[in-house]
Design a protein around this motif. Structure first.
Motif, mmCIF file in Angstrom:
data_model
loop_
_atom_site.group_PDB
_atom_site.id
_atom_site.type_symbol
_atom_site.label_atom_id
_atom_site.label_comp_id
_atom_site.label_asym_id
_atom_site.label_seq_id
_atom_site.Cartn_x
_atom_site.Cartn_y
_atom_site.Cartn_z
ATOM 1 N N ASP A 40 6.686 -10.625 -1.875
ATOM 2 C CA ASP A 40 7.941 -10.548 -1.130
ATOM 3 C C ASP A 40 7.803 -9.681 0.116
ATOM 4 O OD1 ASP A 40 9.989 -10.436 -4.155
ATOM 5 O OD2 ASP A 40 9.116 -12.127 -3.042
ATOM 6 N N ARG A 41 7.121 -8.528 -0.014
ATOM 7 C CA ARG A 41 6.974 -7.623 1.119
ATOM 8 C C ARG A 41 6.097 -8.232 2.225
ATOM 9 N NH1 ARG A 41 11.311 -5.094 0.587
ATOM 10 N NH2 ARG A 41 11.393 -3.110 -0.534
ATOM 11 N N ILE A 42 5.048 -8.952 1.844
ATOM 12 C CA ILE A 42 4.201 -9.601 2.857
ATOM 13 C C ILE A 42 4.999 -10.645 3.623
ATOM 14 C CG2 ILE A 42 2.237 -11.166 3.169
ATOM 15 C CD1 ILE A 42 0.751 -9.626 1.014
ATOM 16 N N GLU A 43 5.834 -11.402 2.903
ATOM 17 C CA GLU A 43 6.667 -12.405 3.569
ATOM 18 C C GLU A 43 7.602 -11.733 4.580
ATOM 19 O OE1 GLU A 43 6.417 -15.570 3.494
ATOM 20 O OE2 GLU A 43 8.190 -16.012 4.685
ATOM 21 N N GLU A 44 8.170 -10.585 4.208
ATOM 22 C CA GLU A 44 9.031 -9.855 5.140
ATOM 23 C C GLU A 44 8.243 -9.350 6.344
ATOM 24 O OE1 GLU A 44 11.543 -7.889 1.480
ATOM 25 O OE2 GLU A 44 11.445 -6.780 3.375
ATOM 26 N N ALA A 45 6.999 -8.912 6.096
ATOM 27 C CA ALA A 45 6.183 -8.348 7.180
ATOM 28 C C ALA A 45 5.879 -9.387 8.252
ATOM 29 C CB ALA A 45 4.883 -7.786 6.607
ATOM 30 N N VAL A 93 -7.581 -9.011 -4.969
ATOM 31 C CA VAL A 93 -6.302 -9.226 -4.273
ATOM 32 C C VAL A 93 -6.288 -10.538 -3.500
ATOM 33 C CG1 VAL A 93 -5.670 -6.786 -4.145
ATOM 34 C CG2 VAL A 93 -7.149 -7.756 -2.388
ATOM 35 N N ASP A 94 -7.477 -11.006 -3.088
ATOM 36 C CA ASP A 94 -7.522 -12.284 -2.365
ATOM 37 C C ASP A 94 -7.203 -13.463 -3.269
ATOM 38 O OD1 ASP A 94 -10.305 -11.418 -3.335
ATOM 39 O OD2 ASP A 94 -10.580 -13.577 -3.050
ATOM 40 N N ARG A 95 -7.311 -13.267 -4.601
ATOM 41 C CA ARG A 95 -7.026 -14.347 -5.550
ATOM 42 C C ARG A 95 -5.574 -14.318 -6.024
ATOM 43 N NH1 ARG A 95 -10.147 -18.307 -5.124
ATOM 44 N NH2 ARG A 95 -9.401 -19.025 -7.153
ATOM 45 N N TRP A 96 -4.797 -13.294 -5.612
ATOM 46 C CA TRP A 96 -3.385 -13.276 -5.980
ATOM 47 C C TRP A 96 -2.685 -14.473 -5.339
ATOM 48 C CZ3 TRP A 96 -1.484 -7.488 -5.343
ATOM 49 C CH2 TRP A 96 -2.190 -6.687 -6.241
ATOM 50 N N ALA A 97 -1.702 -15.001 -6.043
ATOM 51 C CA ALA A 97 -0.984 -16.172 -5.529
ATOM 52 C C ALA A 97 -0.270 -15.825 -4.218
ATOM 53 C CB ALA A 97 0.023 -16.665 -6.556
ATOM 54 N N ARG A 98 -0.214 -16.801 -3.343
ATOM 55 C CA ARG A 98 0.407 -16.579 -2.043
ATOM 56 C C ARG A 98 1.899 -16.284 -2.174
ATOM 57 N NH1 ARG A 98 1.183 -21.292 2.521
ATOM 58 N NH2 ARG A 98 1.955 -19.976 4.218
ATOM 59 N N ALA A 99 2.568 -16.971 -3.086
ATOM 60 C CA ALA A 99 4.007 -16.790 -3.258
ATOM 61 C C ALA A 99 4.376 -17.235 -4.663
ATOM 62 C CB ALA A 99 4.780 -17.594 -2.214
ATOM 63 N N ALA A 100 5.606 -16.915 -5.064
ATOM 64 C CA ALA A 100 6.049 -17.279 -6.405
ATOM 65 C C ALA A 100 6.045 -18.784 -6.616
ATOM 66 C CB ALA A 100 7.453 -16.716 -6.648
ATOM 67 N N ILE A 151 -4.378 -9.492 6.583
ATOM 68 C CA ILE A 151 -3.755 -8.749 5.492
ATOM 69 C C ILE A 151 -4.780 -7.774 4.932
ATOM 70 C CG2 ILE A 151 -2.629 -8.904 3.252
ATOM 71 C CD1 ILE A 151 -1.653 -11.676 4.057
ATOM 72 N N ALA A 152 -4.495 -6.487 5.072
ATOM 73 C CA ALA A 152 -5.424 -5.431 4.643
ATOM 74 C C ALA A 152 -4.794 -4.645 3.507
ATOM 75 C CB ALA A 152 -5.742 -4.508 5.818
ATOM 76 N N PHE A 153 -5.524 -4.513 2.403
ATOM 77 C CA PHE A 153 -5.077 -3.721 1.266
ATOM 78 C C PHE A 153 -5.810 -2.384 1.289
ATOM 79 C CE2 PHE A 153 -3.753 -7.865 -0.081
ATOM 80 C CZ PHE A 153 -2.711 -7.666 -0.980
ATOM 81 N N ALA A 154 -5.067 -1.281 1.438
ATOM 82 C CA ALA A 154 -5.644 0.064 1.341
ATOM 83 C C ALA A 154 -5.491 0.512 -0.110
ATOM 84 C CB ALA A 154 -4.930 1.016 2.289
ATOM 85 N N LEU A 155 -6.627 0.760 -0.780
ATOM 86 C CA LEU A 155 -6.628 0.983 -2.223
ATOM 87 C C LEU A 155 -7.353 2.270 -2.590
ATOM 88 C CD1 LEU A 155 -7.711 -2.650 -3.222
ATOM 89 C CD2 LEU A 155 -5.370 -1.756 -3.185
ATOM 90 N N PRO A 156 -7.020 2.851 -3.743
ATOM 91 C CA PRO A 156 -7.849 3.935 -4.269
ATOM 92 C C PRO A 156 -9.243 3.402 -4.595
ATOM 93 C CG PRO A 156 -5.749 3.778 -5.436
ATOM 94 C CD PRO A 156 -5.877 2.546 -4.603
#
Length: 563
Positions: free
Chosen positions: A342-347, A372-379, A359-364
């Motif tokens: 949802d937040r990426i769609e808003e961005a 994270v690249d395999r996460w679904a694009r949207a619901a 799309i950059a993920f800053a992670l520990p």
């Protein structure tokens, strides 16, 4: 056809028996019925276009199993000369090349009675339909043309404009005044004599790929492309292709000829295509490209101090030289992916339409291997995020001002140099961490490639060094060697991590690091469509501070450990 000295006349017991054609320096093809007495009477082969050469003794070494009847299948014989001849063999072509609209003119060179020196006949195919799965029908180009009389059997059927051989005459119509006959096409000949397969492109597509590879090799040689031919071949070969020669390849040309001539033709086209694709990637010189003007969406994730199982999420969009905060929330891990979607769609609403999104993920550090690249694009869209947009990760610790300063200097040098070389860190880790740090800092523009994931024990220290050196970009396979190999045995046969680095090196060599996210996007799309693709679990840590114009130290979750 004027230079086609490979036409041959076959003599059996001193009499002219028919025709043939040279396919290797010491092999001639003809019909089995032409040499049916060859076991009893001596065979000789004469190249009539080279009258200075004497007749060459020959013997039958293979045949198609012809039964002796006029309509029996397998009317093919392979003759071996008792010495090689200094004549260029015939060039073969797939039989499909014989057909077309308008019809292709075909030329046959035979030795009918009264023409011991040979004579030509012009024909065409009636159509691509095979008779009994064995022959194409031939018909005279002109109604008053030379008939296929006795003495044409075994003759090559060649394209008049190129001289390439598409088949072999096996029979004439027999009836007086009828000017047609039959030819055995090249793919049928290869069925009976498998050694011919490597000389016959399987299809027009295969011929196009082979021509493309030759053209790319010539271009690479002219451009002085610096590459390892063994690595290039290894990355292109499939598991059933032969290993490279023990001494390697002397040149790029020798590797290309190995691919073109030594592979089983049933699979060769796929390997030729992969070899050409990787070579083409090497030829994409940075001078021909424009550095992408990235518009990043930064997704910062970290454990929340508010309770176990909670994640702090902050999302920002960068456009027009400004940072646009999108949201800062604490969410349960179970809802993390949906919330990020949802937040990426808003961005995206803050980006200039048509801009180069990133799309950059800053992670520990412990989360850097998250897929994270395999996460679904949207619901409502299960497409992996990394198959739609360029997706990269980075480490929270690289947000420090001093590290950003050093990274910015490295990226500025990359702009001047255009590309970067791969620094390999194998599973066995023969290189000490301190030496790796020295190598990375000395160059400053390396792409660090790991054969194992960052949490693998043998490479953990090396990964820490790459993060802090800092290397501008790091790549590894999430599914690489989890346990590594014993020290001193990097690149062990069968090591998936080493195979990953081989493929990576061949595919992204000379690709500017600024374009690497786009290149990895293309790889992920390709891997998602193919089972077992080497890049399916590729993870890219990529961090160009110039894309993020605001200081990230101001991020809320970095200021407030409990939120």
């Amino acid at each position: 056809m004027s230079s086609a000295t490979w036409h041959a006349r076959i003599e059996c017991g001193g009499r002219i028996a028919g025709a043939g054609f040279l396919v290797t320096p010491d092999k001639v093809l003809t019909c089995a019925h032409v040499v049916q007495d060859g076991d009893r009477d001596p065979l000789t082969v004469t190249f009539t276009e080279r009258p200075e050469l004497p007749a060459v003794p020959a013997r039958i070494i293979a045949h198609g199993g012809w039964g002796g009847g006029a309509t029996d299948l397998g009317d093919l014989a392979v003759l071996e000369l008792d010495r090689e001849v200094a004549i260029t063999p015939a060039a073969l072509a797939p039989a499909e090349a014989a057909h077309g609209e308008p019809p292709r003119r075909l030329v046959v060179y035979g030795f009918p009675v009264g023409f011991d020196e040979g004579t030509l006949a012009e024909y065409r195919t009636t159509g691509p339909q095979l008779i009994k799965g064995e022959w194409n029908q031939l018909e005279a180009w002109q109604t008053d043309g030379q008939p296929l009389a006795c003495g044409y059997s075994g003759a090559a059927v060649a394209l008049a404009d190129t001289g390439e051989v598409v088949g072999m005459v096996t029979a004439a119509a027999g009836a007086k005044g009828v000017r047609n006959g039959r030819m055995m096409p090249t793919q049928v000949m290869a069925r009976y004599w498998p050694d011919l397969e490597s000389l016959v492109p399987a299809s027009p597509h295969a011929a196009a790929q082979r021509a493309r590879l030759r053209e790319l090799v010539e271009k690479a040689v002219r451009a002085g492309v610096d590459c390892d031919p063994v690595r290039l071949y290894t990355a292109a070969a499939d598991p059933f292709d032969p290993l490279p020669p023990p001494d390697g390849f002397a040149s790029l040309w020798s590797a290309a000829l190995f691919v073109l001539c030594e592979l089983d033709s049933a699979r060769a086209t796929a390997t030729v295509t992969r070899f050409a694709d990787r070579l083409e990637a090497l030829l994409r010189l940075p001078d021909d490209r424009v550095r992408p003007d990235w518009s990043p969406i930064l997704v910062e994730l970290a454990p929340s101090g508010a309770g176990q199982g909670l994640v702090r999420v902050e999302v920002s969009a960068y456009s027009g030289g400004r940072r646009h905060p999108v949201g800062s929330d604490t969410v349960p891990e179970a809802r993390l992916r949906a919330h990020v979607q949802d937040r990426i769609e808003e961005a995206f609403r803050h980006l200039t339409p048509g801009a180069e999104e990133l799309i950059a993920f800053a992670l520990p550090r412990d989360w850097l291997d998250w897929p994270v690249d395999r996460w679904a694009r949207a619901a409502d869209d299960e497409t992996p995020l990394g198959c739609v947009h360029p997706v990269v990760v980075t480490d929270h610790t690289r947000r420090k001002a001093a590290t950003r300063h050093v990274l910015t200097r490295a990226w500025n040098r990359l702009d001047a140099r255009g590309g970067a070389r791969l620094h390999r860190v194998e599973c066995g880790c023969p290189e000490e961490p301190r030496k790796l740090r020295y190598a990375l800092r000395r160059d400053g523009t390396c792409l660090a490639g790991f054969a194992a994931a960052p949490n693998a024990a043998p490479t953990r220290a090396h990964f820490e060094v790459s993060l802090t050196a800092p290397a501008p970009a790091i790549v590894w396979p999430r599914g690489g060697c989890a346990d590594g190999h014993r020290s001193g045995s990097p690149g062990t046969d069968g090591c998936p991590g080493s195979a990953f680095l081989d493929a990576l090196d061949a595919h992204v060599s000379r690709v500017p690091l600024t374009e690497l996210p786009r290149t990895v996007l293309a790889l992920r799309e390709e891997a998602d469509a193919q089972d077992g693709h080497w890049a399916r679990d590729i993870q890219l840590l990529w961090d160009d501070p110039r894309c993020f114009t605001d200081p990230h130290a101001a991020a809320v979750h970095l200021q407030c450990p409990v939120a």
